[in-house]
Each structure stands twice: as C-alpha cells, then as structure tokens.
Design an enzyme around this catalytic site. Structure first.
Site, PDB file in Angstrom:
ATOM      1  N   LYS A  40       0.854  -1.196   0.000  1.00 37.38           N
ATOM      2  CA  LYS A  40       0.000   0.000   0.000  1.00 37.38           C
ATOM      3  C   LYS A  40       0.887   1.242   0.000  1.00 37.38           C
ATOM      4  O   LYS A  40       1.465   1.624   1.009  1.00 37.38           O
ATOM      5  CB  LYS A  40      -0.929   0.035   1.215  1.00 37.38           C
ATOM      6  CG  LYS A  40      -2.063   1.038   0.938  1.00 37.38           C
ATOM      7  CD  LYS A  40      -2.661   1.656   2.162  1.00 37.38           C
ATOM      8  CE  LYS A  40      -1.930   2.831   2.697  1.00 37.38           C
ATOM      9  NZ  LYS A  40      -1.800   4.001   1.812  1.00 37.38           N
ATOM     10  N   GLU A  78       9.400   1.551  11.136  1.00 34.03           N
ATOM     11  CA  GLU A  78      10.447   2.567  10.907  1.00 34.03           C
ATOM     12  C   GLU A  78       9.746   3.911  10.967  1.00 34.03           C
ATOM     13  O   GLU A  78       8.998   4.265  10.058  1.00 34.03           O
ATOM     14  CB  GLU A  78      11.080   2.378   9.525  1.00 34.03           C
ATOM     15  CG  GLU A  78      11.692   1.027   9.285  1.00 34.03           C
ATOM     16  CD  GLU A  78      13.004   0.828  10.008  1.00 34.03           C
ATOM     17  OE1 GLU A  78      13.492   1.794  10.643  1.00 34.03           O
ATOM     18  OE2 GLU A  78      13.531  -0.283   9.964  1.00 34.03           O
ATOM     19  N   CYS A  97      13.378  11.006   7.197  1.00 35.75           N
ATOM     20  CA  CYS A  97      13.206  10.578   8.590  1.00 35.75           C
ATOM     21  C   CYS A  97      14.455  10.851   9.412  1.00 35.75           C
ATOM     22  O   CYS A  97      14.374  11.172  10.581  1.00 35.75           O
ATOM     23  CB  CYS A  97      12.845   9.113   8.641  1.00 35.75           C
ATOM     24  SG  CYS A  97      13.983   8.094   7.710  1.00 35.75           S
ATOM     25  N   GLU A 101       9.181  16.628  15.268  1.00 33.40           N
ATOM     26  CA  GLU A 101       9.593  16.429  13.877  1.00 33.40           C
ATOM     27  C   GLU A 101       8.796  17.370  12.971  1.00 33.40           C
ATOM     28  O   GLU A 101       7.569  17.309  12.944  1.00 33.40           O
ATOM     29  CB  GLU A 101       9.345  14.974  13.469  1.00 33.40           C
ATOM     30  CG  GLU A 101       9.851  14.670  12.081  1.00 33.40           C
ATOM     31  CD  GLU A 101       9.642  13.217  11.692  1.00 33.40           C
ATOM     32  OE1 GLU A 101       8.538  12.692  11.877  1.00 33.40           O
ATOM     33  OE2 GLU A 101      10.600  12.607  11.187  1.00 33.40           O
TER      34      GLU A 101
HETATM   35  P1  NAD Z   1       2.034   8.472   7.721  1.00 35.54           P
HETATM   36  O1  NAD Z   1       2.282   7.688   8.943  1.00 35.54           O
HETATM   37  O2  NAD Z   1       0.974   9.494   7.740  1.00 35.54           O
HETATM   38  O3  NAD Z   1       1.686   7.522   6.495  1.00 35.54           O
HETATM   39  C1  NAD Z   1       2.533   6.461   6.116  1.00 35.54           C
HETATM   40  C2  NAD Z   1       1.708   5.408   5.429  1.00 35.54           C
HETATM   41  O4  NAD Z   1       0.786   4.858   6.361  1.00 35.54           O
HETATM   42  C3  NAD Z   1       0.858   5.900   4.254  1.00 35.54           C
HETATM   43  O5  NAD Z   1       0.863   4.903   3.245  1.00 35.54           O
HETATM   44  C4  NAD Z   1      -0.526   6.041   4.877  1.00 35.54           C
HETATM   45  O6  NAD Z   1      -1.572   5.907   3.953  1.00 35.54           O
HETATM   46  C5  NAD Z   1      -0.534   4.878   5.839  1.00 35.54           C
HETATM   47  N1  NAD Z   1      -1.467   5.021   6.958  1.00 35.54           N
HETATM   48  C6  NAD Z   1      -1.931   6.161   7.522  1.00 35.54           C
HETATM   49  N2  NAD Z   1      -2.759   5.865   8.540  1.00 35.54           N
HETATM   50  C7  NAD Z   1      -2.815   4.520   8.626  1.00 35.54           C
HETATM   51  C8  NAD Z   1      -3.487   3.603   9.502  1.00 35.54           C
HETATM   52  N3  NAD Z   1      -4.263   4.023  10.492  1.00 35.54           N
HETATM   53  N4  NAD Z   1      -3.295   2.289   9.308  1.00 35.54           N
HETATM   54  C9  NAD Z   1      -2.497   1.841   8.330  1.00 35.54           C
HETATM   55  N5  NAD Z   1      -1.834   2.641   7.468  1.00 35.54           N
HETATM   56  C10 NAD Z   1      -1.988   3.969   7.620  1.00 35.54           C
HETATM   57  O7  NAD Z   1       3.466   9.076   7.365  1.00 35.54           O
HETATM   58  P2  NAD Z   1       3.848  10.019   6.166  1.00 35.54           P
HETATM   59  O8  NAD Z   1       3.324  11.373   6.490  1.00 35.54           O
HETATM   60  O9  NAD Z   1       3.491   9.393   4.863  1.00 35.54           O
HETATM   61  O10 NAD Z   1       5.456   9.974   6.255  1.00 35.54           O
HETATM   62  C11 NAD Z   1       6.152  10.781   7.099  1.00 35.54           C
HETATM   63  C12 NAD Z   1       6.612  10.039   8.335  1.00 35.54           C
HETATM   64  O11 NAD Z   1       7.348   8.869   7.979  1.00 35.54           O
HETATM   65  C13 NAD Z   1       7.558  10.867   9.156  1.00 35.54           C
HETATM   66  O12 NAD Z   1       7.263  10.767  10.525  1.00 35.54           O
HETATM   67  C14 NAD Z   1       8.915  10.247   8.849  1.00 35.54           C
HETATM   68  O13 NAD Z   1       9.896  10.482   9.809  1.00 35.54           O
HETATM   69  C15 NAD Z   1       8.574   8.826   8.686  1.00 35.54           C
HETATM   70  N6  NAD Z   1       9.618   8.120   7.919  1.00 35.54           N
HETATM   71  C16 NAD Z   1      10.451   7.230   8.568  1.00 35.54           C
HETATM   72  C17 NAD Z   1      11.464   6.567   7.876  1.00 35.54           C
HETATM   73  C18 NAD Z   1      12.400   5.584   8.575  1.00 35.54           C
HETATM   74  O14 NAD Z   1      13.093   4.827   7.896  1.00 35.54           O
HETATM   75  N7  NAD Z   1      12.454   5.546   9.889  1.00 35.54           N
HETATM   76  C19 NAD Z   1      11.625   6.803   6.519  1.00 35.54           C
HETATM   77  C20 NAD Z   1      10.765   7.708   5.895  1.00 35.54           C
HETATM   78  C21 NAD Z   1       9.759   8.347   6.614  1.00 35.54           C
END
Ligand code: NAD
Length: 484
Positions: free
Chosen positions: A180, A255, A289, A386
C-alpha cells in the site's frame, strides 16, 4: 504496454490484473510543483485489500512457494533490468508525484533501488538454517521459512526506495506482498507492480493497492490472513498499527520518525561539517526521517556556523523539480507545506530567530524556502518535534556532556552525527548517542548492507542487510530421532 500517464487513470494491481476498485472510486494525485492533477488512481478499500490478500495467499501456497530460491533471485534481477530499461519514465513519475528533483532521484533513489534488488537477489539462495548438535540419538537442525503474506505500508518521502526496501527482501525470502503506497504518491508503486509481472513474477506475488490509511491501510493491518506488517511512517500511525496488528498477533516492523542531532565541535573540519549539515536538513526538502534537523554547535563556533549555514541555504537552487539544475523542489503536499509553515510560526513565537528563509516561496506550488533558526533552546517545540521540512534548528552547547544530553533529549532515536577530530570523543559519542545509526565526520549515507532502524518513537526492528531476512522468515526446528 507502457505505463500511460496520458490516460490519467490507474487501476489497482491485484492477482496479476489491473482492475478498478470494487467501489468504483478514484482519487486524484497532484503534482506539488504546479498543484495540477496528474492522474486519478483507483481507491482501494477493505474489499479490494481482502481480494489482494487472498491472491497473495494463493500465490504463496501455489506456484511461488514451489520456485527454487535461486529462481526468486533471478526474478529480482530481471525486475532490476526492467527498472533500468524504464528508468526515465520512473524518474519522471516519481518527480511528478512527489516533487522530488529529477537529479536527486537519478543520483540517489534509483541507484538505491537497483542496489537493493541486486543485494537481495544475491541473498535469496543463501538463507540458510543450521545444524545444531543436541544429542547422540538425534539430528537436529533449523530451516528458515518465509512468514507468508506481508503487508507493506510505505510513506511518500521515498516511495520507490522505501517500497523496494520492503518488497525486495520479502520476495527474496519467499513471502508474497500486498503493497500500500502512500495516497499522495501511488504512481511508481503501480509501475513497479506492472514491471514485476513483466519480469515473470507469478500473479498475486506482488499486489499494489493504492488507497487511504484509514481504509486500505487499516484493512491491511487488521486482515487476519496477513502474517507480517512492515511499516514506514509517522509514530502516531505506528502506534495504531501495533494495536491493529494485535488481532492475529502479526509480526510488525516499524520505521518511524526522527529529530536527529548533528553535533559540530570546534576541532572538526568546519567547512565539511557545514556542507553536510546543510545537505542533512535540506535534502529532499527536509522530508527525510533521519534529517539532521537539530544542528548542535559548540559555543565557540556558533556564530560562524550559523552564518555559513545560512549562506549555503541561500545558495540552494529551489524550483522546478524537472530542471536537472534544481537542488530543492516543493514539499509534497498542501497539508505538509501548511504544517511546516505552522512550525516556522511556532519557532518565531517561541523566541527563536529566523536567519534565512522562513516562508512560502511562490503562490503556486508547495515551495518553502530553506530556513535556518538560530537561538533555539532545547525545550522549544521546534527542537523537540519532527517538522519534516527544510527547517534547521541550530542549538548552542557548551561541552561534551551538554551536547550528549541535548542530542539524547527527545523521544526519538533514529540517527545522529558527530563532527570532531578527537578519536576518543567520537568513539565515546558513537557509544553514548541514543540512535540506530551514528555518523562520524559525515551525515546521512545509508547502505542496503547496513542495518537501518531506530528505537523509542523512531520505532523498532531493523531493515536492510541480514536483519531484513529475519524480518520475513522464521526458524523451524526439526528433530529427527536417529536412534543411537
Ligand atoms: P504516515 O504515517 O501518515 O503515512 C505512512 C503510510 O501509512 C501511508 O501509506 C498512509 O496511507 C498509511 N497510513 C496512515 N494511517 C494509517 C493507519 N491508520 N493504518 C495503516 N496505514 C496507515 O506518514 P507520512 O506522512 O506518509 O510519512 C512521514 C513520516 O514517515 C515521518 O514521521 C517520517 O519520519 C517517517 N519516515 C520514517 C522513515 C524511517 O526509515 N524511519 C523513513 C521515511 C519516513
């Protein structure tokens, strides 16, 4: 058939077929540089996710499960070949969907995707068990078996690369995948799904279900026939995923976010440190991230570093992501831009001072100027939370203990950097910094061979390297009574 942006309509990829969502709904995806709709994408919900999981299960129990490990590796290499063939299209799609500069995708994301595929292609037939001597009357050994159906949930900041960090090891291990992508950036995931079919992966081995987190994401996490969820995204959603996965006790890898400290001592190569600090916070518009969003600078060089950092921020070429000379593109969405601008207001309200940047760049497109805040105190929100944008918080420290206590003083533990020529100090910091990765006299490099992940609000588990093999397999113990 080439992935056709002109048709502007993209369906789900389930069981080897492009099909509309059961609901018939589509959602728009937008070019963040122009705010124009670039495509409409079928919106998966629970019914579609269920179909994808059933297909993934059938593939796991069927053809896919009967392939030799080396054949799985060969398919991954074939996929890499097809990605190489279609790289221009993939680079353009990724840039249109996410606003990332094409130059950065070519330099970083695409090579990382190819490296990931070849690394796990090579590992596919080296996933060994062990013969473990126990007693004279028994042959006892382990085999590593694939977990089954994997739900992979990916964010929008590195859609291709983070997607591949999950797909490649899962497939190498013999799992099947329901991917997804983030709703803001679904296009390259669909293209990868099509290329996987062309490469010869059996239908159902890789399904792609674009959709929203609260519907498609939740359905995948809660599905009783999904064995593992691998998630990259925000800590808030990570917590929801842990709860959602409890139903059938799925394995989970998380992550999550970060607020990484990049610590600069006076005995460092200051020019190199400032250059890396600028890249560490402004690369990908700060939507990383492990961005070095807190730059900790020793009192004696604070003013000099702030000045040099601001000069570097001003020199960044912000603009059209399709122009190869562009260094920084827009933020990914209107929501993200407003969030970042909101944090800039918060920083001003808290009493930090803007040295450069600090606002939206143009009327159209989600561009925010590279921003440097000086006079940031450790307890301010812009130092603790963040932001996920091009906003550097430069914090003063007086000695080693002070630097360590500030660096370790957030809820995150993803990455940290330290700049010094004092070897005893760098070893001490490597040991005492709370982070999954510590960079010394550099900031930001990752490699698929090296474990990647965090602790606390940065999540748990490790991706990359051998660690990923453990994420997607489990040891089975076999005890054969041989008689003595
Ligand atoms: P997000 O958590 O809003 O969304 C990530 C994914 O999760 C999307 O595909 C979204 O549709 C899905 N999602 C949202 N709500 C959900 C739920 N309730 N159940 C299941 N899936 C759900 O994050 P974002 O805004 O897309 O990305 C930014 C975040 O990701 C930041 O906090 C960043 O630090 C983190 N990030 C971490 C890493 C790492 O390797 N640690 C790498 C990249 C990004």
């Amino acid at each position: 058939m080439p992935f056709d942006l002109v048709t502007n309509r993209h369906d789900l990829l389930i069981d080897g077929k492009c099909i509309p969502a059961a609901s018939g709904r589509y959602f728009d995806t937008i070019d963040p540089a122009t705010e124009r709709v670039i495509a409409s994408v079928a919106e998966a919900d629970a019914e579609d996710v269920d179909a994808a999981v059933r297909s993934a299960r059938a593939a796991f129990d069927g053809d896919w499960g009967r392939l030799r490990p080396s054949e799985r590796g060969a398919l991954l290499l074939k996929l890499a070949d097809l990605i190489r063939r279609d790289q221009d299209e993939l680079v353009n799609l990724e840039s249109l969907d996410s606003g990332k500069p094409v130059s950065a995708i070519r330099r970083q994301d695409l090579p990382a995707v190819l490296d990931t595929l070849s690394y796990y292609a090579g590992l596919a037939d080296k996933i060994n068990g062990q013969v473990i001597p126990t007693r004279a009357d028994a042959l006892t050994y382990t085999v590593r078996e694939p977990l089954g159906v994997v739900g992979a949930i990916v964010p929008w900041n590195f859609p291709l690369m983070i997607g591949m960090w999950k797909i490649a090891p899962a497939l190498a291990c013999g799992c099947t995948v329901v991917l997804k992508p983030a709703e803001i950036t679904p296009l390259t995931a669909l293209k990868i799904g099509e290329l996987a079919l062309e490469a010869g992966f059996p239908p159902g081995v890789l399904n792609v279900v674009p959709g929203f987190g609260k519907t498609a994401g939740v359905a995948l996490v809660e599905h009783p026939d999904v064995d593992k969820v691998t998630f990259t995204g925000s800590p808030a959603v990570g917590r929801q995923i842990l709860r959602g996965a409890a139903g059938n006790l799925k394995r989970v890898t998380l992550e999550l976010g970060g607020k990484s400290a990049n610590i600069i001592f006076p005995d460092a190569d200051i020019e190199a440190a400032v250059k890396a600090a600028a890249a560490g916070i402004f690369f990908n518009s700060g939507q990383v991230c492990s961005a070095g969003s807190r730059i900790l600078v020793h009192d004696s060089i604070y003013d000099e570093v702030v000045e040099r950092l601001a000069a570097r921020a001003q020199a960044i070429r912000v603009g059209d992501p399709r122009d190869p000379a562009t260094g920084m593109g827009p933020l990914v969405s209107d929501v993200q831009m407003k969030r970042v601008l909101g944090y800039i207001d918060i920083g001003v309200g808290e009493g930090a001072s803007i040295v450069t940047g600090g606002g939206r760049r143009s009327e159209t497109g989600y561009f925010v100027s590279p921003t440097v805040f000086a006079g940031v105190e450790h307890d301010m929100r812009i130092s603790q939370e963040e932001i996920f944008g091009p906003v550097a918080a430069v914090i003063r420290f007086k000695d080693d203990e002070d630097a360590l206590s500030i660096a370790n003083g957030t809820v995150y533990s993803l990455a940290a950097g330290v700049w010094s020529r004092d070897m005893a100090r760098v070893h001490r910091f490597a040991r005492r910094l709370k982070a999954g990765t510590v960079w010394v006299n550099t900031f930001g490099p990752t490699d698929i061979r090296l474990p990647w992940g965090g602790a606390r609000d940065s999540g748990f588990g490790r991706e990359h390297g051998d660690a990923a093999i453990e994420n997607f397999t489990e040891a089975k113990s076999v005890w054969i009574n041989t008689g003595s």
